[in-house]
Design a protein around this motif. Structure first.
Motif, PDB file in Angstrom:
ATOM      1  N   GLU A  43       0.840  -1.187   0.000  1.00 54.32           N
ATOM      2  CA  GLU A  43       0.000   0.000   0.000  1.00 54.32           C
ATOM      3  C   GLU A  43       0.876   1.238   0.000  1.00 54.32           C
ATOM      4  O   GLU A  43       1.966   1.253   0.575  1.00 54.32           O
ATOM      5  CB  GLU A  43      -0.881   0.035   1.261  1.00 54.32           C
ATOM      6  N   ASP A  46      -6.954  10.357   5.610  1.00 51.71           N
ATOM      7  CA  ASP A  46      -5.803   9.722   4.966  1.00 51.71           C
ATOM      8  C   ASP A  46      -6.285   9.027   3.702  1.00 51.71           C
ATOM      9  O   ASP A  46      -7.459   8.657   3.598  1.00 51.71           O
ATOM     10  CB  ASP A  46      -5.184   8.653   5.887  1.00 51.71           C
ATOM     11  N   THR A  47      -5.366   8.836   2.781  1.00 51.41           N
ATOM     12  CA  THR A  47      -5.693   8.096   1.572  1.00 51.41           C
ATOM     13  C   THR A  47      -4.732   6.921   1.439  1.00 51.41           C
ATOM     14  O   THR A  47      -3.532   7.065   1.725  1.00 51.41           O
ATOM     15  CB  THR A  47      -5.583   8.995   0.321  1.00 51.41           C
ATOM     16  N   ARG A  48      -5.256   5.789   1.049  1.00 45.74           N
ATOM     17  CA  ARG A  48      -4.425   4.605   0.826  1.00 45.74           C
ATOM     18  C   ARG A  48      -4.674   4.088  -0.575  1.00 45.74           C
ATOM     19  O   ARG A  48      -5.803   4.131  -1.068  1.00 45.74           O
ATOM     20  CB  ARG A  48      -4.788   3.493   1.814  1.00 45.74           C
ATOM     21  N   GLY A  49      -3.596   3.611  -1.216  1.00 40.74           N
ATOM     22  CA  GLY A  49      -3.739   3.067  -2.557  1.00 40.74           C
ATOM     23  C   GLY A  49      -3.007   1.745  -2.661  1.00 40.74           C
ATOM     24  O   GLY A  49      -2.031   1.512  -1.942  1.00 40.74           O
ATOM     25  N   GLU A  50      -3.474   0.898  -3.541  1.00 41.17           N
ATOM     26  CA  GLU A  50      -2.823  -0.407  -3.740  1.00 41.17           C
ATOM     27  C   GLU A  50      -1.676  -0.256  -4.735  1.00 41.17           C
ATOM     28  O   GLU A  50      -1.844   0.359  -5.792  1.00 41.17           O
ATOM     29  CB  GLU A  50      -3.833  -1.421  -4.288  1.00 41.17           C
TER      30      GLU A  50
END
Lengths: 338, 177
Positions: B149, B166-170
């Motif tokens: 991530e 918060d932002t999470r990305g794969e």
């Protein structure tokens, strides 16, 4: 198998403004030269017929100078002549990458529509980026009706295109630079980036093609939020139990607690929303509403935007003032096909 | 009497070893079940320095996203492939904080509980293409691919206060020697 020769039309269409400005339209008030869609004659070897339509009146001599792309075209010959050519002498001579079509008539002839077809035997199956041939000059009765100076034919790339793969460009003559550095035709362009290919032919004329290679597409989203401060209001006092009833949480400002996500890339993305309680505030939970319904996430197409409103529930364990209750996490992922 | 004197040291040794064994088992159980995961704990007020690896975004469009007082807005743009070079301990990635954002950001690349790399502040209009591999990750990672991530933390550009979103990305991390 129908052979795609869109690029052929494109290369001819590039020259159409020359035709309409020059004297075909002015002299004869006829339509300029057009190329009809090619048809496949055979697949082994791969052969296509490309109809050329040329309208004129009272001509005794017509000469066409055509350049074919040697990367793709093996041989070319004239077939399917129009009825007006039945009593004329016509030839099509191919020398390397040039095809000269000459028509001579003892008496004036006129034509509307397809004049002949050029039967091309191809070395490989062309794609949309491949240019098969280019018309260089039209003479009617020894008068040059149209003359193009751009002789550069390309394969493998289209101006303004975006490619999600390696790109290989070939050109029929001259030299080339790619973003200012020398480029050898047939070399694979493998790195992501924006490219400017400039091909210079033997006479010094140039042709510029701009394209982009993006094999690893970017994920791009815009995440915005309003004021995320909340105030807790206790419920009504119950004198019998000496306790307050269940209270409510509300944003301190109008429209507060809203999170919006906009998909700014060409991929379809999935979003998921999660509220994570802060340490010591495990009794306060959060959920997300969209149009009055509880949601956990969305799927967003390109340029699509959606928003959610955070709602809190639970009783704070202690008196609070400007404390961090928790964090909203927006999780982004590319939506896979299937 | 001789018998008592010869057995006592042996029992002491056995008792000490048993105690040691208990301590080891207790540590193992704690490590497996109770140890706090090593995920990045962002400070509420981050260091003020910007990341030394940040560079301007070419052809940045400009403009500014609007947000009401107390709110914020960022454009999160990144490539979903990250590469780790174990030999020179570098992490190659692409993350951009376009000038339209009204927040500074700090990012972390995380595989499960392991922090692979983290950045200092990336200010609007800048991007980052490499980070230093964390020492712990350098010892744990091996050649191959990992699901990971990217975590994006936002900070107010003037007060430095961390945002509540918060932002999470794969991403996929490929590790090479």
């Amino acid at each position: 198998m129908k052979c795609k020769v869109v690029a052929l039309c494109l290369c001819i269409l590039l020259l159409l403004p020359a035709f309409s400005v020059r004297s075909i339209a002015a002299e004869n008030s006829h339509d300029p030269l057009t190329v009809k869609e090619a048809t496949t004659v055979s697949t082994s070897p791969l052969t296509v017929d490309v109809p050329f339509a040329l309208s004129f009146a009272d001509a005794t001599g017509i000469n066409l100078n055509i350049r074919v792309n040697p990367h793709l075209v093996d041989t070319a010959k004239l077939v399917s002549p129009a009825a007006c050519l039945s009593n004329t002498l016509y030839t099509a001579n191919q020398t390397d990458d040039k095809v000269k079509v000459a028509i001579a008539s003892a008496s004036p002839i006129s034509n509307e529509g397809v004049l002949f077809s050029l039967r091309l035997t191809l070395k490989s199956t062309p794609t949309e980026e491949d240019e098969l041939c280019k018309l260089l000059q039209i003479k009617i009765n020894e008068r040059i009706i149209s003359q193009a100076t751009d002789r550069i034919l390309l394969t493998g790339v289209t101006n303004g295109a975006l490619y999600e793969r390696d790109v290989i460009v070939n050109f029929n003559e001259g030299t080339a630079t790619l973003n200012g550095a020398p480029y050898v035709g047939g070399t694979a362009i493998t790195e992501d980036g924006s490219y400017r290919l400039i091909v210079t032919d033997l006479s010094g004329k140039t042709r510029e093609i701009n394209f982009t290679v993006d094999k690893i597409p970017d994920i791009s989203v815009t995440v915005s939020w309003t004021n995320m401060s909340f105030v807790y209001s206790e419920g009504d006092w119950d004198p019998s139990s000496h306790t307050y009833g269940t209270g409510t949480w509300s944003p301190v400002s109008d429209g507060g607690g809203t999170v919006a996500v906009t998909n700014a890339c060409r991929l379809t993305v999935e979003t998921a929303f999660q509220y994570v309680e802060g340490a010591g505030n495990e009794g306060i939970s959060g959920s997300f509403l969209s149009d009055g319904e509880t949601v956990t996430g969305f799927v967003l197409s390109k340029n699509e935007s959606k928003s959610v409103v955070l709602t809190l529930s639970g009783v704070p364990s202690t008196e609070m003032n400007q404390e961090t209750l928790g964090v909203v996490t927006v999780t982004i992922s590319e939506k896979k096909e299937g | 009497m001789e018998k008592n004197f010869s057995n006592k040291p042996k029992w002491i040794i056995i008792a000490v070893l048993l105690l040691l064994l208990l301590v080891i088992v207790a540590v193992i159980i704690w490590a497996i079940f109770f140890r706090t995961p090593d995920i990045p704990l962002p400070p509420d007020y981050p260091p003020q320095e910007t990341d030394g690896n940040q560079q301007p975004i070419p052809n940045d469009q400009g403009g500014k996203l609007e947000s009401p007082t107390g709110g914020g807005a960022v454009n999160v743009t990144y490539e979903s492939v990250v590469t780790v070079d174990l030999s020179d301990k570098t992490v190659t990635l692409s993350y951009a904080n376009p000038s339209m954002s009204n927040q500074n950001v700090a990012i972390a690349i995380v595989i499960d509980d392991l922090t692979v790399a983290r950045s200092a502040l990336i200010t609007p209009g800048n991007m980052i293409k490499s980070l230093t591999l964390e020492d712990k990750a350098a010892k744990k990672l091996s050649v191959g691919g990992y699901d990971a991530e990217i975590i994006i933390y936002c900070y107010h550009p003037e007060t430095g206060e961390k945002a509540m979103v918060d932002t999470r990305g794969e991403v996929t991390v490929y590790v090479t020697e």
